[in-house]
Design an enzyme around this catalytic site. Sequence first.
Site, short mmCIF file in Angstrom:
data_model
loop_
_atom_site.label_atom_id
_atom_site.label_comp_id
_atom_site.label_asym_id
_atom_site.label_seq_id
_atom_site.Cartn_x
_atom_site.Cartn_y
_atom_site.Cartn_z
N CYS A 74 -38.61 -31.85 29.28
CA CYS A 74 -37.74 -31.05 30.15
C CYS A 74 -38.50 -30.73 31.43
O CYS A 74 -39.72 -30.58 31.43
CB CYS A 74 -37.31 -29.76 29.45
SG CYS A 74 -36.08 -28.82 30.40
N CYS A 78 -37.67 -22.74 30.50
CA CYS A 78 -36.86 -21.54 30.37
C CYS A 78 -37.40 -20.63 29.27
O CYS A 78 -37.76 -21.10 28.18
CB CYS A 78 -35.41 -21.90 30.07
SG CYS A 78 -34.62 -22.82 31.41
N CYS A 81 -36.12 -20.80 25.72
CA CYS A 81 -36.12 -22.13 25.11
C CYS A 81 -37.48 -22.55 24.61
O CYS A 81 -37.60 -23.10 23.52
CB CYS A 81 -35.58 -23.14 26.11
SG CYS A 81 -35.32 -24.79 25.44
N ARG A 117 -22.17 -35.48 22.17
CA ARG A 117 -22.75 -34.75 23.29
C ARG A 117 -24.21 -35.14 23.42
O ARG A 117 -24.98 -35.09 22.45
CB ARG A 117 -22.63 -33.24 23.09
CG ARG A 117 -23.31 -32.45 24.23
CD ARG A 117 -23.02 -30.96 24.15
NE ARG A 117 -21.61 -30.68 24.33
CZ ARG A 117 -21.01 -30.58 25.51
NH1 ARG A 117 -21.71 -30.78 26.63
NH2 ARG A 117 -19.72 -30.31 25.60
N SER A 172 -26.39 -25.69 32.45
CA SER A 172 -27.07 -24.45 32.07
C SER A 172 -27.44 -23.67 33.32
O SER A 172 -28.14 -24.19 34.20
CB SER A 172 -28.32 -24.77 31.25
OG SER A 172 -27.98 -25.47 30.07
N LYS A 209 -18.09 -26.60 32.52
CA LYS A 209 -18.58 -25.49 31.71
C LYS A 209 -19.99 -25.09 32.15
O LYS A 209 -20.85 -25.95 32.32
CB LYS A 209 -18.56 -25.86 30.23
CG LYS A 209 -17.16 -26.08 29.70
CD LYS A 209 -17.14 -26.42 28.22
CE LYS A 209 -15.71 -26.63 27.73
NZ LYS A 209 -15.68 -26.98 26.27
N MET A 243 -30.50 -16.59 21.24
CA MET A 243 -30.76 -17.04 19.87
C MET A 243 -32.25 -17.33 19.67
O MET A 243 -32.94 -17.73 20.61
CB MET A 243 -29.95 -18.30 19.56
CG MET A 243 -28.45 -18.06 19.54
SD MET A 243 -27.51 -19.57 19.17
CE MET A 243 -27.72 -20.48 20.72
N ASP A 513 10.32 -28.60 -7.72
CA ASP A 513 10.33 -29.31 -9.00
C ASP A 513 11.76 -29.45 -9.54
O ASP A 513 12.13 -30.50 -10.09
CB ASP A 513 9.46 -28.56 -10.01
CG ASP A 513 9.41 -29.25 -11.35
OD1 ASP A 513 8.99 -30.42 -11.39
OD2 ASP A 513 9.79 -28.62 -12.37
#
Length: 556
Positions: A74, A78, A81, A117, A172, A209, A243, A513
Amino acid sequence: MILCRHLFMTRAPFSVVINNTQLNSHLWYSETSRRYTNNVNGHAKNQSGVDNLPLMDLLGRKHDYLRISLTERCNLRCQYCMPAEGVPLCGRNELLSRDELSRLVRLFASLGVRKVRLTGGEPTLRPDLADVVREVAATDGIATVAMTSNGVALARRLPALRRAGLGALNLSLDTLREDRYERMARRPGLRKVLACVDLALQLDYRPLKINTVLMKGFNDDEICDFAEFTKDKDIEVRFIEFMPFSGNAWADARLVPGDEALAALRNRYGDLVPLAAPSCGTASLWRVPGHVGRLGFISSMTRPFCGSCNRLRLTADGGLKVCLFGADELSLRDALRAGVADDDLSALVRAALRRKRPQHAAGSPARRARAAATGRRGYCTLTHLDAEGRARMVDVGAKPVTRRGARAECVLLVSEKLARLLRGAGLSKGDATTVAQVAGALGAKRTADLVPLCHPLPLELARVTVELPSATASPRDGRVSVKLACETRATSRTGVEMEALTGCAVAALALYDMCKSVDRHMTIGELRVVSKFGGASGDWCLAEGGALPKPSSEKY
């Protein structure tokens, strides 16, 4: 040719035994060491009938979405992360080659995966990214190719990626302030990301997004700024709860619950407009009145959506993860390089999926304690699962004894001929509607025997009604509706909605039935609770213009 396999699954770490007759050896794969050692002999087993089934786990969750990490590298660091010094990276030969990646995409597409993705690390650091996108988009069965990027190096490559088949894009972006961006990402780049936003909209990525991780004391004062970002742009800003990942210094005190962010927006804008979310979607969606774009809340920690999870993850070095937070990982790379055939790879994937737990295992004791104090479950919103994901009957011993009631309805679509026979009591089997009413009442009383983990309740009322279509009813596609309803009441510590649903369903089945010799194409549908009273959730009525079944005036 690999003919068969025995799967021996334990808790983490797990192992898989593969019998390989071509090598005339027995290969033992150990997930923790990721190595194969030889043993002897094997025997055959045909799995061809299994390969056409969708990828389902033991809880019935269908998995049709694969997230693929293209690289571990990367260009940012961050804070949420990874640590500032980065993380150890795999050697080039340990990563999946493009041919291996393409083969696995074809395999998952054959198993029912429809969306892929591409992620990282940062996927734009992969030199052959456009070729990867093109090959994935050309794979039979793949309907959508999406990508998540930090946007720093994306703008110059985005037109080529669009032409290659990249259909959806997430960027992001955790702050709109340049100094904060550099502090968060430990690198400059905000202007490049904002330029990428404008380019993506020009290339018709709609809605574009924006993934925004909220952290208390860092960017929680920008919630309304991001809402303003949606005023004139067709974007979806998705507020994501912080998270825990290895090395990201996660702390409960830094978590901004989705409800808190939503309250801040309501305090600024008043009522927001709720929007319908797609099935298996992770975000609850809202729009500020008058804004073009929309807002999403991904509350992974405080309101987990594990019950509808449809995602699988493939790491850059070929590890299959059935849960983002799970410790178990199956190396499909090692299986590929050992010569495992596609049908055996499919069996490996299914075996790993069978071990997927009901909920993720993220969080801290402090968060779990706070969730318990506020009445929320720490890991999962399913009340019939304990903190470890085991099925259980809910303890209602501490709840007050109150009057409870519910009404459920469904319809049976029948032919006009059958409707005439029902109205005239002309069925050769007898009075079908009365049989349905009796069967439904009996079914409601036996709900605890039919539905696991339901509490046995002493019903005071189980009343089934059958409403036949009138002779002047207009058919739709040659069908008219028989409406069935079941009303239940009890004095108990828990509600009677399940009893109403069971009674209504059993009544419809009994009527089916009795009538199937006349009409083989009947359809049962629209089973739902339309009203209830009593209990913590209060009284409500779903049916338009319907009246709530009122409790007795007696007090308990």
